[in-house]
Design an enzyme around this catalytic site. Structure first.
Site, PDB file in Angstrom:
ATOM      1  N   GLU A 132      40.205 -18.298   0.989  1.00 13.30           N
ATOM      2  CA  GLU A 132      39.773 -19.572   1.583  1.00 13.30           C
ATOM      3  C   GLU A 132      40.789 -20.680   1.324  1.00 13.30           C
ATOM      4  O   GLU A 132      40.952 -21.590   2.134  1.00 13.30           O
ATOM      5  CB  GLU A 132      38.401 -20.001   1.057  1.00 13.30           C
ATOM      6  CG  GLU A 132      37.749 -20.992   2.027  1.00 13.30           C
ATOM      7  CD  GLU A 132      36.925 -22.067   1.377  1.00 13.30           C
ATOM      8  OE1 GLU A 132      36.647 -21.984   0.179  1.00 13.30           O
ATOM      9  OE2 GLU A 132      36.573 -23.019   2.092  1.00 13.30           O
ATOM     10  N   THR A 185      38.159 -29.624   7.220  1.00  9.70           N
ATOM     11  CA  THR A 185      37.929 -29.860   5.785  1.00  9.70           C
ATOM     12  C   THR A 185      39.084 -30.646   5.172  1.00  9.70           C
ATOM     13  O   THR A 185      38.864 -31.567   4.386  1.00  9.70           O
ATOM     14  CB  THR A 185      37.765 -28.513   5.057  1.00  9.70           C
ATOM     15  OG1 THR A 185      36.648 -27.839   5.617  1.00  9.70           O
ATOM     16  CG2 THR A 185      37.534 -28.694   3.576  1.00  9.70           C
TER      17      THR A 185
HETATM   18  N1  HSE Z   1      33.544 -28.864  -1.432  1.00  8.05           N
HETATM   19  C1  HSE Z   1      34.283 -28.767  -0.216  1.00  8.05           C
HETATM   20  C2  HSE Z   1      34.432 -30.141   0.399  1.00  8.05           C
HETATM   21  C3  HSE Z   1      33.521 -27.860   0.747  1.00  8.05           C
HETATM   22  O1  HSE Z   1      33.432 -30.850   0.477  1.00  8.05           O
HETATM   23  O2  HSE Z   1      35.526 -30.512   0.785  1.00  8.05           O
HETATM   24  C4  HSE Z   1      34.232 -27.642   2.033  1.00  8.05           C
HETATM   25  O3  HSE Z   1      35.268 -26.733   1.887  1.00  8.05           O
END
Ligand code: HSE
Length: 310
Positions: A132, A185
């Site tokens: 990921e 993201t």
């Molecule tokens: N914790 C991560 C974020 C989850 O909020 O950016 C998404 O990859």
């Protein structure tokens, strides 16, 4: 070589309002299907990606499923094993529901089963997180761990992958709201201020600790008081049209808590029964459709199994 193996790896909700990068739970649907079988030449090859609108790379080293599986094969000293992988993307990416994580989990889990390595899910977690990582450039397991292991997972420390699966009370349902806009993201991480005022850290720590305590003691009233994100949501919610209004609707209809799912734009409402979750889905779906925002909204339980072979 072994028989073909097909696996399903589910979507997930990361952060869960109070645990940025360290808390997540798995959904029942959607998710990715991944098939692996004997290949015609040495090494791992991604022969086909169904779904994903042709936007995902077939190059093993650039694909989260491929790279996660490659890292496992490297660990085993089996990079020459002839393996062909077919990825069926059955969920949108850039949705906030852990799409790249589901692919990474599916890829490494399928190859682990195919090679009959005897490694447990816990032992292959690191390879899935590394898979990921190539999508958003950060090493965090809050989508990958629940997608692989199921349930609600708290990661005490990301670099060492020190995690704990958290006890869940019976009867929790989730209303998922996915407006069809895309937020990457990486972009959603880049806007975050890396300086956090101490008073907000104190409030968020209280909420996270209380949330875990509420889950272990099935204290639904406490659950309803602590799902408040005072650090990340105020910064990211402006990326999501009508966020505040949708949150007010969900809370007015009885949600225990409501926030952004992962990096967004999907949102989730945690609910104490299915009726509340269904009402939220119906009302928000109607609102978004009236606003001419394409959407998919659905109810799910928390998926306690994670990735499965079938
Ligand atoms: N914790 C991560 C974020 C989850 O909020 O950016 C998404 O990859």
């Amino acid at each position: 070589m072994g028989h073909p193996v097909k696996v399903f790896a589910p979507a997930s909700v990361a952060n869960v309002a109070v645990g940025y990068d360290i808390l997540g739970f798995a959904l029942e649907q959607p998710g990715d299907d991944i098939l692996v079988r004997e290949g015609s030449k040495p090494g791992l090859v991604i022969s086909e990606i169904k779904g994903g609108k042709g936007k995902l790379p077939l190059d093993v080293m650039k694909n989260t499923a491929g790279y996660a599986a490659h890292r496992l094969m490297e660990h085993l000293g089996e990079t020459d094993a002839p393996i062909e992988m077919v990825i069926h993307k059955k969920m949108p990416f850039g949705s906030g529901m852990g799409s790249s994580a589901a692919s990474a989990v599916g890829g490494v889990y399928a190859v682990n089963e195919y090679l009959k390595t005897g490694l447990t899910k816990n032992e292959i977690l690191r390879f899935a997180v590394e898979g990921e990582e190539i999508a958003d450039g950060a090493f965090h397991a809050d989508n990958v761990a629940p997608s692989l292991l199921g349930g609600m997972v708290l990661i005490r420390d990301n670099p060492s992958l020190d995690f704990k699966k958290i006890h869940l009370p019976q009867g929790l349902y989730v209303a998922m709201i996915h407006p069809h806009i895309k937020i990457l993201t990486k972009d959603s991480r880049d806007i975050l201020n890396d300086q956090v005022p101490l008073d907000l850290v104190i409030r968020q720590s209280g909420n996270l600790a209380a949330f875990i305590a509420a889950l272990y003691t099935s204290d639904i009233d406490l659950l309803g008081r602590c799902l408040q994100d005072v650090i990340i949501e105020p910064q990211r919610s402006r990326l999501i049209p009508h966020f505040r209004h949708i949150k007010e609707m969900a809370m007015g209809l009885g949600a225990l808590g409501f926030s952004i799912s992962g990096a967004g734009p999907a949102m989730f409402a945690l609910c104490s029964n299915s009726l509340i979750a269904e009402n939220i889905v119906l009302e928000v779906e109607r609102f978004l459709t009236d606003e001419q925002i394409g959407n998919s909204c659905f109810v799910s339980k928390i998926n306690n199994e994670g990735a499965i072979k079938y």
